[in-house]
Design a protein around this motif. Structure first.
Motif, PDB file in Angstrom:
ATOM      1  N   MET A 117       0.835  -1.202   0.000  1.00  0.00           N
ATOM      2  CA  MET A 117       0.000   0.000   0.000  1.00  0.00           C
ATOM      3  C   MET A 117       0.872   1.255   0.000  1.00  0.00           C
ATOM      4  O   MET A 117       1.698   1.454   0.883  1.00  0.00           O
ATOM      5  CB  MET A 117      -0.910   0.007   1.233  1.00  0.00           C
ATOM      6  CG  MET A 117      -1.796   1.251   1.353  1.00  0.00           C
ATOM      7  SD  MET A 117      -3.018   1.415   0.024  1.00  0.00           S
ATOM      8  CE  MET A 117      -4.163   0.101   0.485  1.00  0.00           C
ATOM      9  N   ARG A 118       0.688   2.127  -1.005  1.00  0.00           N
ATOM     10  CA  ARG A 118       1.382   3.398  -1.028  1.00  0.00           C
ATOM     11  C   ARG A 118       0.721   4.347  -0.027  1.00  0.00           C
ATOM     12  O   ARG A 118      -0.492   4.289   0.191  1.00  0.00           O
ATOM     13  CB  ARG A 118       1.343   4.001  -2.435  1.00  0.00           C
ATOM     14  CG  ARG A 118       2.035   3.127  -3.474  1.00  0.00           C
ATOM     15  CD  ARG A 118       2.093   3.797  -4.834  1.00  0.00           C
ATOM     16  NE  ARG A 118       0.769   4.122  -5.351  1.00  0.00           N
ATOM     17  CZ  ARG A 118      -0.008   3.256  -5.980  1.00  0.00           C
ATOM     18  NH1 ARG A 118       0.374   2.003  -6.163  1.00  0.00           N
ATOM     19  NH2 ARG A 118      -1.191   3.627  -6.436  1.00  0.00           N
ATOM     20  N   ALA A 119       1.519   5.236   0.562  1.00  0.00           N
ATOM     21  CA  ALA A 119       0.980   6.114   1.600  1.00  0.00           C
ATOM     22  C   ALA A 119       1.630   7.488   1.541  1.00  0.00           C
ATOM     23  O   ALA A 119       2.861   7.604   1.525  1.00  0.00           O
ATOM     24  CB  ALA A 119       1.187   5.502   2.981  1.00  0.00           C
ATOM     25  N   GLY A 120       0.802   8.522   1.492  1.00  0.00           N
ATOM     26  CA  GLY A 120       1.284   9.889   1.592  1.00  0.00           C
ATOM     27  C   GLY A 120       1.227  10.373   3.021  1.00  0.00           C
ATOM     28  O   GLY A 120       0.450   9.867   3.840  1.00  0.00           O
ATOM     29  N   VAL A 121       2.066  11.357   3.341  1.00  0.00           N
ATOM     30  CA  VAL A 121       2.091  11.965   4.676  1.00  0.00           C
ATOM     31  C   VAL A 121       2.079  13.480   4.527  1.00  0.00           C
ATOM     32  O   VAL A 121       2.337  14.016   3.450  1.00  0.00           O
ATOM     33  CB  VAL A 121       3.323  11.507   5.482  1.00  0.00           C
ATOM     34  CG1 VAL A 121       3.223  10.026   5.807  1.00  0.00           C
ATOM     35  CG2 VAL A 121       4.623  11.809   4.743  1.00  0.00           C
TER      36      VAL A 121
END
Length: 276
Positions: A117-121
């Motif tokens: 799963m790709r995840a932005g912050v």
């Protein structure tokens, strides 16, 4: 043209509004506000994904009740073909469960999905009202091995965004930066929706942020075109994250961003990532 994502609030009727006004080639991000909760974020995200949109749900750590709920969310994403999320701490004052910040959520997502799963912050070019600048930087350094990109809080100053991206590089944070930009919005619309979407407390803060922000609150319609032009082709900026009031009928030719498989001319404003 810059790749552009448009942020959507999962309000009543928004699915029909998006379907009528937004091309399927547009990437959508779905907010998670305290009074809506993650369930509405996920329900709307899954529905739009089923229609063919690429959707990125926001997951607010303080709104997740337990690890079992996070596991269910990951299963829903997998079933719906959702391969990216945006993880923030969230505006909720007291955590609903074991997660008080984004980092442990990112850690569990990586464990549950095997890193798929790709995840932005979130990032803060102008700082955070309750978190020290060094603590924000430390938090990004701690999270970067679990994240794929940074999305900045709404900002009206291209040099500040570029300085922020350069600071991250100097400090060893190599994640791509998506610049958080407000779309075109009249003052009356902003004031009318401020309480509904949780930005009422931010109006005084905005009024101190320079001529562009003052123009936003003066009655004129603010256009992000000069800001976007100042960011285009600059190192470290991957694209535009356009904050929206869901006023999608104001899209055409107002933001100065061309419609294409990677760019939409959306509208309006919202800062969703207030907590680290």
């Amino acid at each position: 043209m810059f790749p552009t994502r448009i942020e959507i609030i999962p309000s009543t009727g928004i699915v029909d509004q998006v379907r009528a006004l937004v091309p399927l080639t547009t990437t959508l991000t779905m907010t998670c506000l305290p009074h809506h909760g993650i369930e509405r974020t996920m329900r709307t995200s899954v529905e739009l994904s089923a229609l063919g949109y690429t959707v990125i749900p926001h997951l607010a750590a303080r709104s997740i009740h337990d690890r079992a709920e996070l596991t269910r969310i990951m299963r829903e994403c997998d079933a719906a073909g959702i391969g990216e999320v945006f993880v923030i701490g969230g505006d909720r004052k007291q955590p609903a469960g074991p997660y008080g910040s984004a980092l442990p959520v990112l850690e569990d997502i990586a464990q549950y999905t095997g890193g798929r799963m790709r995840a932005g912050v979130a990032g803060y070019p102008e700082g955070h009202p309750t978190v020290a600048a060094l603590d924000l930087l430390d938090a990004l350094q701690d999270k970067q091995h679990l994240a794929t990109h940074v999305v900045t809080q709404m900002c009206f100053d291209a040099p500040k965004i570029l300085d922020f991206a350069a600071l991250l590089r100097r400090e060893g944070v190599d994640l791509p930066v998506w610049a958080g930009v407000a779309g075109s919005v009249p003052r009356t619309k902003l004031v009318a929706l401020a309480t509904q979407i949780g930005v009422g407390s931010s109006l005084k803060f905005l009024s101190r942020k320079g001529p562009l922000a003052r123009k936003l609150l003066s009655g004129d319609r603010y256009s992000p075109h000069p800001l976007v032009a100042g960011l285009e082709s600059q190192p470290g900026i991957a694209g535009i994250h356009l904050y929206s009031f869901n006023n999608l009928d104001a899209v055409p030719n107002e933001a100065g961003l061309a419609s294409s498989p990677t760019a939409l001319q959306p509208a309006l404003i919202r800062g969703a990532a207030r907590e680290q």
